[in-house]
Design an enzyme around this catalytic site. Structure first.
Site, PDB file in Angstrom:
ATOM      1  N   HIS A   1      39.252  42.566  29.961  1.00 46.78           N
ATOM      2  CA  HIS A   1      39.722  43.356  31.098  1.00 46.78           C
ATOM      3  C   HIS A   1      40.967  42.746  31.724  1.00 46.78           C
ATOM      4  O   HIS A   1      41.048  41.529  31.917  1.00 46.78           O
ATOM      5  CB  HIS A   1      38.615  43.453  32.156  1.00 46.78           C
ATOM      6  CG  HIS A   1      39.030  44.155  33.413  1.00 46.78           C
ATOM      7  ND1 HIS A   1      39.430  45.471  33.436  1.00 46.78           N
ATOM      8  CD2 HIS A   1      39.112  43.724  34.696  1.00 46.78           C
ATOM      9  CE1 HIS A   1      39.728  45.829  34.669  1.00 46.78           C
ATOM     10  NE2 HIS A   1      39.560  44.778  35.454  1.00 46.78           N
ATOM     11  N   SER A   2      41.951  43.580  32.043  1.00 40.82           N
ATOM     12  CA  SER A   2      43.123  43.192  32.817  1.00 40.82           C
ATOM     13  C   SER A   2      43.826  41.958  32.215  1.00 40.82           C
ATOM     14  O   SER A   2      44.326  42.007  31.105  1.00 40.82           O
ATOM     15  CB  SER A   2      42.702  42.958  34.274  1.00 40.82           C
ATOM     16  OG  SER A   2      43.818  42.840  35.128  1.00 40.82           O
TER      17      SER A   2
END
Length: 416
Positions: free
Chosen positions: A292-293
């Protein structure tokens, strides 16, 4: 003394100054004296007298909150959700209270990973001495021995730690949307081994002493370039935390310095360390990443540093609103080509889940996560990601079978 009274004092003084400036020489002398008086007033000290001590409970019960059967954080008496503004006009105190609660929740999630998900906690570095600072990851019992599938989970940057996607979601919504627990449980149900990374635990902070100039966990043996990079990372993080702190920090807190964790001084270092010491030694035929991210950026850096090994070991990668950039990270053509075939990025978008989204970068396909909220992308795309992994595994197995069949036919033909 409240903030409103302080503001009134300042307003009165400035009005007097304005009136004096309109007068003659005597008034100008009074203005100069008044300015001198203003320069001697320590607004921080005035605020300090009003701000309560930054002392908070160290348990959820002490905060009078608990998670209900739906995984929602609720007040144990009123049943209401968490209230950030517990005290009006004391934003900094409320923020510190929120951060203190967040630290308790981080420990609570660690307990859930061990007790509810049956993961084991592994200290890093693996050869750490008793006295040096340590990081850790969580692994399922079969993470290293599962012959079929291994899933590796990487969260983004900021205050989140192992097992979390977003602290804000955990506090304001529920455990399912804010933690990695739904991924862990489903992965284990579907026969995956699991490794949960902890890429933001890069250093511990210790109080700075007068004789202390610099503190490093690796001492003088650490290359200057590496030490400089770590110091820059710490300073940038501290700058973000301390923004406007001069005016929001009337209670003078102790000055802290970082003591870095060996070989884990950044998210990128952490991932490479876990790759070298655990993932590459796992028995799984198929390894999958959910990143994620900033975790996506860390994965691209891993590919740059360990390209051949990653291509040989990893079957597919699911990114969720990844902030990687193949141009800025200088990922080569062969890496970009591999990412187009083996990665997919579920991004925040108003489009329905899995709708194709145009990309400006020549790396991997982008599809909608079914939400416009960055922090929700991992949670909303969960079913699609597991489907993506299943299809990737089947495609790899089919390709392998076809390759083995062609090889078998060739051998038989040569024998004839």
């Amino acid at each position: 003394m409240s903030i409103s009274i302080i503001s009134l004092i300042w307003l009165t003084l400035w009005i007097n100054m304005a009136q004096l400036q309109q007068g003659g020489p005597d008034e100008k002398e009074k203005t100069t004296a008044l300015k001198d008086l203003l320069s001697r007033i320590d607004l921080d000290e005035l605020m300090k007298k009003d701000e309560p001590p930054l002392e908070f409970p160290d348990t959820l019960e002490g905060f009078e909150y608990a998670f209900n059967e739906k995984g929602q954080l609720r007040h144990i008496t009123t049943g209401e959700p968490f209230v950030f503004n517990a005290r009006e006009d004391l934003h900094r105190w409320n923020q510190k209270r929120y951060e203190a609660l967040g630290e308790i929740i981080t420990k609570y999630i660690y307990e859930l990973l061990e007790k509810d998900c049956n993961l084991k906690k592994i200290s890093l570095p693996v050869d750490a001495t008793e006295s040096e600072p340590k990081n850790f990851i969580f692994m399922s019992e079969d993470a290293m021995t599962n012959p079929d599938k291994l899933m590796v989970l990487i969260h983004g940057s900021g205050v989140v730690r192992a097992g979390q996607w977003a602290r804000r979601l955990i506090i304001n919504e529920d455990l399912d949307s804010g933690t990695q627990i739904p991924y862990i449980k489903r992965a284990m149900d579907e026969g995956y081994g699991v490794i949960v990374l902890n890429p933001n635990e890069n250093y511990i902070e210790v109080e700075k002493t007068k004789s202390q100039v610099q503190l490093s966990s690796d001492g003088s043996d650490e290359p200057a370039e590496k030490r400089e990079r770590k110091d820059k990372t710490f300073k940038e993080a501290k700058k973000r935390r301390d923004f406007y702190e001069k005016y929001r920090n009337p209670q003078k807190e102790k000055e802290m310095v970082p003591l870095y964790i060996r070989d884990n001084g950044s998210p990128e270092e952490h991932l490479i360390y876990v790759w070298d010491h655990f993932i590459t030694h796992s028995a799984a035929e198929n390894t999958f990443f959910v990143a994620h991210s900033y975790g996506g950026l860390a994965f691209v850096e891993l590919m740059i540093q360990r390209e051949a090994d990653v291509k040989n070991k990893v079957t597919a990668v699911a990114l969720t609103d990844s902030v990687h950039n193949v141009w800025h990270q200088e990922a080569g053509k062969t890496i970009r080509e591999w990412m187009r075939e083996n990665c997919c990025n579920w991004v925040s978008s108003s489009e329905p889940l899995d709708t194709s989204v145009e990309s400006m970068l020549p790396d991997c396909p982008r599809v909608s996560a079914g939400t416009e909220r960055h922090e929700l992308t991992s949670w909303k795309s969960l079913p699609s990601i597991f489907k993506f992994f299943t299809e990737a595994s089947e495609a790899k197995n089919s390709s392998l079978k076809a390759s083995l069949t062609r090889r078998s036919h060739r051998i038989k033909h040569e024998e004839i």
